[in-house]
Design a protein around this motif. Structure first.
Motif, PDB file in Angstrom:
ATOM      1  N   VAL B 259     -10.939 -59.152  86.285  1.00 36.60           N
ATOM      2  CA  VAL B 259      -9.855 -59.993  86.790  1.00 36.60           C
ATOM      3  C   VAL B 259     -10.223 -60.411  88.210  1.00 36.60           C
ATOM      4  O   VAL B 259     -10.535 -59.555  89.033  1.00 36.60           O
ATOM      5  CB  VAL B 259      -8.534 -59.203  86.815  1.00 36.60           C
ATOM      6  CG1 VAL B 259      -7.413 -60.050  87.382  1.00 36.60           C
ATOM      7  CG2 VAL B 259      -8.199 -58.704  85.429  1.00 36.60           C
ATOM      8  N   PRO B 260     -10.222 -61.699  88.500  1.00 34.09           N
ATOM      9  CA  PRO B 260     -10.636 -62.127  89.838  1.00 34.09           C
ATOM     10  C   PRO B 260      -9.600 -61.753  90.887  1.00 34.09           C
ATOM     11  O   PRO B 260      -8.416 -61.615  90.595  1.00 34.09           O
ATOM     12  CB  PRO B 260     -10.723 -63.640  89.707  1.00 34.09           C
ATOM     13  CG  PRO B 260      -9.756 -63.972  88.625  1.00 34.09           C
ATOM     14  CD  PRO B 260      -9.795 -62.830  87.668  1.00 34.09           C
ATOM     15  N   GLY B 261     -10.074 -61.557  92.098  1.00 33.99           N
ATOM     16  CA  GLY B 261      -9.164 -61.273  93.210  1.00 33.99           C
ATOM     17  C   GLY B 261      -9.481 -62.206  94.354  1.00 33.99           C
ATOM     18  O   GLY B 261     -10.436 -62.987  94.297  1.00 33.99           O
ATOM     19  N   LEU B 275     -18.093 -60.276  89.036  1.00 36.64           N
ATOM     20  CA  LEU B 275     -17.925 -61.634  88.498  1.00 36.64           C
ATOM     21  C   LEU B 275     -19.104 -62.506  88.911  1.00 36.64           C
ATOM     22  O   LEU B 275     -19.653 -63.269  88.112  1.00 36.64           O
ATOM     23  CB  LEU B 275     -16.627 -62.254  89.027  1.00 36.64           C
ATOM     24  CG  LEU B 275     -15.359 -61.828  88.311  1.00 36.64           C
ATOM     25  CD1 LEU B 275     -14.147 -62.397  89.017  1.00 36.64           C
ATOM     26  CD2 LEU B 275     -15.382 -62.303  86.856  1.00 36.64           C
ATOM     27  N   TYR B 276     -19.503 -62.356  90.168  1.00 36.48           N
ATOM     28  CA  TYR B 276     -20.620 -63.143  90.683  1.00 36.48           C
ATOM     29  C   TYR B 276     -21.877 -62.836  89.901  1.00 36.48           C
ATOM     30  O   TYR B 276     -22.689 -63.707  89.618  1.00 36.48           O
ATOM     31  CB  TYR B 276     -20.802 -62.820  92.167  1.00 36.48           C
ATOM     32  CG  TYR B 276     -21.940 -63.553  92.805  1.00 36.48           C
ATOM     33  CD1 TYR B 276     -21.843 -64.906  93.069  1.00 36.48           C
ATOM     34  CD2 TYR B 276     -23.126 -62.887  93.129  1.00 36.48           C
ATOM     35  CE1 TYR B 276     -22.883 -65.592  93.648  1.00 36.48           C
ATOM     36  CE2 TYR B 276     -24.162 -63.559  93.710  1.00 36.48           C
ATOM     37  CZ  TYR B 276     -24.049 -64.917  93.971  1.00 36.48           C
ATOM     38  OH  TYR B 276     -25.085 -65.593  94.536  1.00 36.48           O
ATOM     39  N   ALA B 279     -20.149 -61.086  85.130  1.00 34.31           N
ATOM     40  CA  ALA B 279     -19.155 -60.455  84.259  1.00 34.31           C
ATOM     41  C   ALA B 279     -18.216 -61.528  83.705  1.00 34.31           C
ATOM     42  O   ALA B 279     -18.145 -62.629  84.235  1.00 34.31           O
ATOM     43  CB  ALA B 279     -18.364 -59.415  85.042  1.00 34.31           C
ATOM     44  N   VAL B 280     -17.508 -61.169  82.646  1.00 31.66           N
ATOM     45  CA  VAL B 280     -16.627 -62.146  82.009  1.00 31.66           C
ATOM     46  C   VAL B 280     -15.347 -62.286  82.830  1.00 31.66           C
ATOM     47  O   VAL B 280     -14.733 -61.288  83.217  1.00 31.66           O
ATOM     48  CB  VAL B 280     -16.280 -61.699  80.579  1.00 31.66           C
ATOM     49  CG1 VAL B 280     -15.357 -62.718  79.921  1.00 31.66           C
ATOM     50  CG2 VAL B 280     -17.543 -61.506  79.782  1.00 31.66           C
ATOM     51  N   PHE B 281     -14.990 -63.532  83.071  1.00 30.48           N
ATOM     52  CA  PHE B 281     -13.822 -63.840  83.896  1.00 30.48           C
ATOM     53  C   PHE B 281     -12.580 -63.839  82.998  1.00 30.48           C
ATOM     54  O   PHE B 281     -12.541 -64.560  82.007  1.00 30.48           O
ATOM     55  CB  PHE B 281     -14.089 -65.223  84.498  1.00 30.48           C
ATOM     56  CG  PHE B 281     -12.975 -65.812  85.275  1.00 30.48           C
ATOM     57  CD1 PHE B 281     -12.981 -65.735  86.661  1.00 30.48           C
ATOM     58  CD2 PHE B 281     -11.949 -66.504  84.659  1.00 30.48           C
ATOM     59  CE1 PHE B 281     -11.984 -66.317  87.408  1.00 30.48           C
ATOM     60  CE2 PHE B 281     -10.941 -67.083  85.399  1.00 30.48           C
ATOM     61  CZ  PHE B 281     -10.963 -66.990  86.778  1.00 30.48           C
ATOM     62  N   VAL B 282     -11.599 -63.018  83.295  1.00 33.03           N
ATOM     63  CA  VAL B 282     -10.375 -63.046  82.488  1.00 33.03           C
ATOM     64  C   VAL B 282      -9.160 -63.257  83.385  1.00 33.03           C
ATOM     65  O   VAL B 282      -9.100 -62.745  84.499  1.00 33.03           O
ATOM     66  CB  VAL B 282     -10.168 -61.767  81.649  1.00 33.03           C
ATOM     67  CG1 VAL B 282     -11.127 -61.720  80.496  1.00 33.03           C
ATOM     68  CG2 VAL B 282     -10.289 -60.522  82.511  1.00 33.03           C
ATOM     69  N   ARG B 283      -8.202 -64.000  82.843  1.00 34.86           N
ATOM     70  CA  ARG B 283      -7.002 -64.314  83.626  1.00 34.86           C
ATOM     71  C   ARG B 283      -5.801 -63.513  83.160  1.00 34.86           C
ATOM     72  O   ARG B 283      -4.705 -63.665  83.672  1.00 34.86           O
ATOM     73  CB  ARG B 283      -6.687 -65.806  83.489  1.00 34.86           C
ATOM     74  CG  ARG B 283      -7.697 -66.692  84.157  1.00 34.86           C
ATOM     75  CD  ARG B 283      -7.617 -68.095  83.617  1.00 34.86           C
ATOM     76  NE  ARG B 283      -7.972 -68.126  82.206  1.00 34.86           N
ATOM     77  CZ  ARG B 283      -8.030 -69.248  81.483  1.00 34.86           C
ATOM     78  NH1 ARG B 283      -7.728 -70.401  82.047  1.00 34.86           N
ATOM     79  NH2 ARG B 283      -8.389 -69.211  80.217  1.00 34.86           N
ATOM     80  N   GLY B 284      -6.024 -62.666  82.176  1.00 38.85           N
ATOM     81  CA  GLY B 284      -4.892 -61.886  81.680  1.00 38.85           C
ATOM     82  C   GLY B 284      -5.192 -61.352  80.295  1.00 38.85           C
ATOM     83  O   GLY B 284      -6.299 -61.516  79.761  1.00 38.85           O
TER      84      GLY B 284
END
Lengths: 508, 365
Positions: B259-261, B275-276, B279-284
């Motif tokens: 989860v991005p911050g 993420l950089y 990794a897989v970006f998830v929004r929820g």
């Protein structure tokens, strides 16, 4: 020659008779005090000497002995000055002893002979009246305070010469007229709910709190308006009764903070000591055992802003008064009991940074930090608070919106009506509002109907409420029912009461 | 001798307190558990050479079949069961992915959860409100859709993930970094009980009486990632244990979802770095489900219970984003008392939940 003058001394909120005996002997000139006089009393010798001289009387250079009886009680303060000066005048035969018979004399003197006001006049007058005294000589500046006591003859004077003139029958001074206690509606000072936009939940909770005398805790981020809401509380509090007004006035009089122009406390007091307040300042005490903030807010509101910032020891002192309505101040020399029956209104942030649970700002606190913050409030203290509710920030268009909210006068109307119902219910039980109900009374008066019982059970399971919430919810529901004029606690009342038990739900 | 099953032998070896590496060395060197057990006494000198006097003496002391049987009985009475590598139910994913899969796992609760699809939701102990919200959202959505939420029973993100799974009546597995009777942190005893009462599973590779040490938590993280198909990292500053889990996950061939911050915020430095690195970006929760190729249950199919007119109106207002108590009063033209009753009903129906300071939002049925 020996002269005897009646006077009164203060012990807590009560007065006790003090007899001033003045004797003149041959010996080295000077005034000698016996009878446990404190520094303020001993210093009076210079005031008396100058006042007598400057009023045009003769001060005999002889040895004057003043005894303050009963000799076992510590006498303090300046209220004996006038009595002792008159006594010296009698002893030196400048004033007839018989002229003073039946008078109780109270007052401080200044060097030029003026009579200065004293603190604690009202409790002294009441005590003396109860003891059968009917005639009083008091300082002119205390006249308003004294005028509320009926059934006595009170004569108020500006200076020593006037007093002597009166006692000799040279000047006619009429006794004070009994003033009616006019209890104005509590308006003006604090602010009106009409000017507070939004905050419906908070306002409703405060209405309930005022109606039932419940203690309240407001939780919200900085700038949400907790303090503003609290300052408006006096405007919706029920009117003072005459007895309550006199009781509160006594305390303020003893503390020496009574406004001489007013002479009586007409509106419920609102006290907001800063969080650096010492435990003694809150409870009362000191060497002369003055009333503290808790007693000064008797019959009114004690507002503690930023509750967790108070030291824990200070907060724990709230427990006895919240339970019993009195605070016992014990010192080595004396033990005094002051009434302290107040409505506690407290406010706090939800977490150290202030934004936990806020919608528009992120909270920067870890759960452990929040836990530590909340742990400053002990369980027993929280136990004594019936309602806790969140106050959230008002949105821009609410602030900018036109129009006024419901004025405090309307809310106070409902509050007074609810109080009247409670007064009837608790007639003769020594309880005046729902918040003070005992366990037995809760059983009798707070029985919800079947639907209410069901919803309560359901809510306890689903919301994981703690056991201590149970009686609080019932008491609050009782007040909500009273506000609605309902005889029994119904489902809707329970539902609303459940809204104000935030801290009982899993907080973190 | 005859009743010594491989399972019991694995349990026996575990009692010695030997590291996994030494246990493996013994088992390989002596032809599996049965061989080791049978040749244990005669090979004393060689064995002492490998594992030392102390461990040899311990193993010798515990070797009797009676003792082992009694020890297992005692654990069972306490509600603790042992699942060893010899057990066909031993989680296959863990065995295959992890070279250091422990030979014995202690557990309380419902072991059937190990056969369900699992995803880990992990993150820092010192989380912020946003981290909590995301952990709850993701774990709640996963639980609602039948995915078991695995985490480490730690404070912060882990705890919120477990709670959210339970709140949505889903399965959850807590993998402890200590023995099952030495719950760490002590403040989570209640959560531990809730997990068990709610049909969850608590699991540990350590003996029930073992305390947590600084080494046991990273070891535990291997199991967390090993049990799961995917590992969701919610909030991780630099040096967070969650990053160790992420590293194990990629070693084990698990997908790491993050989860991005806020990039300027140190509390997300570690997770953003993942993420950089790709990794897989998830929004929820929905993104996690999509990644796991699970079709989310439609929320509409179980429409809220019979709502009356006022409840219907407030519910639709909340759904449309009017979420604060005061706003609802203005929009719904109700008195505070009426609104309180409506909200409480909706909350009890389970269609609305209180999310913060007098804030309400729709909650899954």
């Amino acid at each position: 020659m020996l002269a005897k003058i009646d006077s009164y001394g203060l012990k807590g909120l009560d007065g006790y008779g003090v007899e001033l005996e003045i004797d003149i002997n041959s010996g080295l000139p000077g005034i000698e005090f016996v009878g446990l006089a404190d520094t303020a009393v001993k210093e009076s010798k210079e005031r008396i000497k100058s006042a007598i001289k400057n009023s045009g009387f003769r001060f005999t250079p002889k040895k004057i002995t003043v005894n303050l009886a009963p000799a076992s009680m510590k006498k303090e303060g300046t209220l004996y000055d006038l009595g002792m000066a008159l006594g010296i005048l009698c002893a030196t035969e400048q004033l007839a002893v018989t002229a003073l018979a039946g008078f109780v004399v109270l007052g401080e003197l200044s060097l030029d002979g003026r009579v200065r006001p004293i603190r604690g006049l009202m409790p002294l007058l009441i005590a003396a009246k109860d003891a059968g005294h009917t005639r009083f000589i008091i300082p002119s500046e205390n006249r308003r305070e004294a005028s509320h006591i009926g059934g006595v003859q009170v004569f108020a004077f500006d200076d020593l010469r006037q007093v002597v003139g009166f006692l000799h029958g040279e000047i006619a001074v009429p006794p004070l007229k009994k003033a009616d206690i006019c209890l104005s509606a509590s308006a003006g000072q604090g602010g009106d709910f009409a000017y507070i936009k939004g905050q419906y939940l908070a306002k409703r909770a405060l209405e309930i709190a005022a109606a039932g005398g419940h203690n309240v805790l407001m939780i919200g981020p900085p700038g949400a308006g907790k303090t503003m809401l609290a300052r408006a509380i006096p405007s919706i509090l029920p009117d003072l009764s005459t007895e309550e007004a006199l009781e509160t006035t006594k305390i303020h009089s003893v503390a020496g903070i009574l406004n001489p122009e007013e002479g009586i406390i007409r509106v419920r007091p609102f006290r907001s000591p800063h969080h650096s307040v010492s435990a003694t300042a809150l409870t009362g005490g000191g060497s002369n055992a003055r009333p503290g903030e808790m007693s000064l807010s008797h019959n009114g509101v004690l507002f503690l802003d930023e509750l967790p910032e108070y030291t824990r020891a200070t907060l724990e002192n709230l427990r006895q008064p919240l339970e019993d309505g009195v605070i016992t101040v014990s010192r080595a020399a004396r033990t005094v009991e002051y009434p302290a029956s107040f409505m506690l209104v407290a406010s706090m942030n939800p977490c150290p940074c202030g934004y936990y649970g806020a919608k528009d700002r992120a909270c920067a606190c870890s759960p452990a930090m929040i836990g530590r913050y909340l742990s400053k409030l002990s369980g027993p203290l929280l136990d004594r608070i019936d309602l806790h509710m969140n106050v959230s920030n008002v949105q821009y268009d609410e602030i900018a919106g036109e129009g006024l909210s419901e004025p405090s006068a309307d809310i106070r109307g409902r509050v007074n009506a609810a109080r009247a119902i409670q007064g009837e219910r608790f007639a003769g039980m020594g309880v005046y509002c729902n918040a003070k109900m005992t366990g037995g009374m809760i059983k009798t008066y707070c029985k919800p109907d079947a639907a209410g019982e069901r919803i309560l059970k359901n809510a306890f399971e689903k919301m994981r409420l703690s056991a201590r919430a149970y009686t609080k919810i019932l008491k609050t529901a009782r007040t909500i029912a009273d506000l609605g004029g309902a005889a029994h606690i119904e489902e809707a009342h329970i539902k609303e009461a459940l809204l104000y038990r935030n801290l009982d739900r899993e907080y973190i | 001798m005859t009743d010594m099953t491989p399972s019991k032998i694995f349990f026996w070896i575990g009692l010695s307190g030997l590291t996994h590496k030494k246990q493996t060395e013994l088992l390989h060197g002596y032809g599996g558990p049965e061989g080791l057990y049978a040749r244990f006494l005669e090979e004393q000198n060689a064995l002492v050479g490998i594992i030392g006097d102390r461990h040899y003496a311990a193993l010798k002391r515990y070797r009797s079949a009676d003792y082992i049987g009694q020890a297992l009985d005692k654990l069972r009475k306490d509600g603790i069961y042992v699942m060893t590598a010899a057990n066909p139910k031993y989680p296959e994913c863990l065995r295959q992915a992890e070279a250091a899969a422990p030979y014995a796992l202690y557990y309380r609760g419902n072991p059937a959860l190990l056969e369900t699809r699992c995803a880990a939701v992990v993150g820092t102990r010192r989380c912020c409100g946003y981290g909590r919200q995301m952990a709850e959202e993701i774990a709640g959505t996963l639980a609602e859709n039948g995915v078991t939420v695995v985490s480490g029973l730690a404070t912060g993100i882990d705890g919120y993930a477990h709670r959210a799974a339970l709140d949505n009546s889903g399965g959850t597995i807590a993998v402890l970094g200590s023995g099952l009777n030495c719950i760490t942190p002590a403040g989570h005893v209640q959560l531990y009980d809730r997990i068990l009462a709610g049909g969850g599973l608590v699991l540990s590779q350590y003996k029930p009486t073992d305390n947590a040490t600084r080494f046991t938590f990273p070891e535990r993280n291997r199991i967390v990632s090993g049990l799961c198909e995917a590992v969701v990292i919610v909030e991780a500053p630099e040096g967070s244990g969650a990053l160790i889990t992420a590293r194990f996950a990629s070693e084990q061939g698990r997908d790491v979802l993050v989860v991005p911050g806020n990039v300027t915020d140190a509390r997300f430095k570690g997770s953003n770095q993942l993420l950089y690195e790709g990794a897989v970006f998830v929004r929820g929760g929905a993104d996690v489900l999509e990644f796991m190729r699970i079709a989310p249950k439609s929320r509409q199919n179980s429409s809220p219970p019979q709502l009356d007119k006022a409840q219907e109106m407030i519910y639709s207002l909340i759904c449309s984003g009017v979420e604060s108590f005061d706003r609802l009063i203005e929009a719904g033209h109700l008195s505070p008392a009426e609104l309180a009753a409506v909200l409480l009903d909706l909350e009890l129906f389970g269609v609305v939940k209180k999310t913060g300071a007098e804030q309400y939002s729709r909650s899954g049925p």
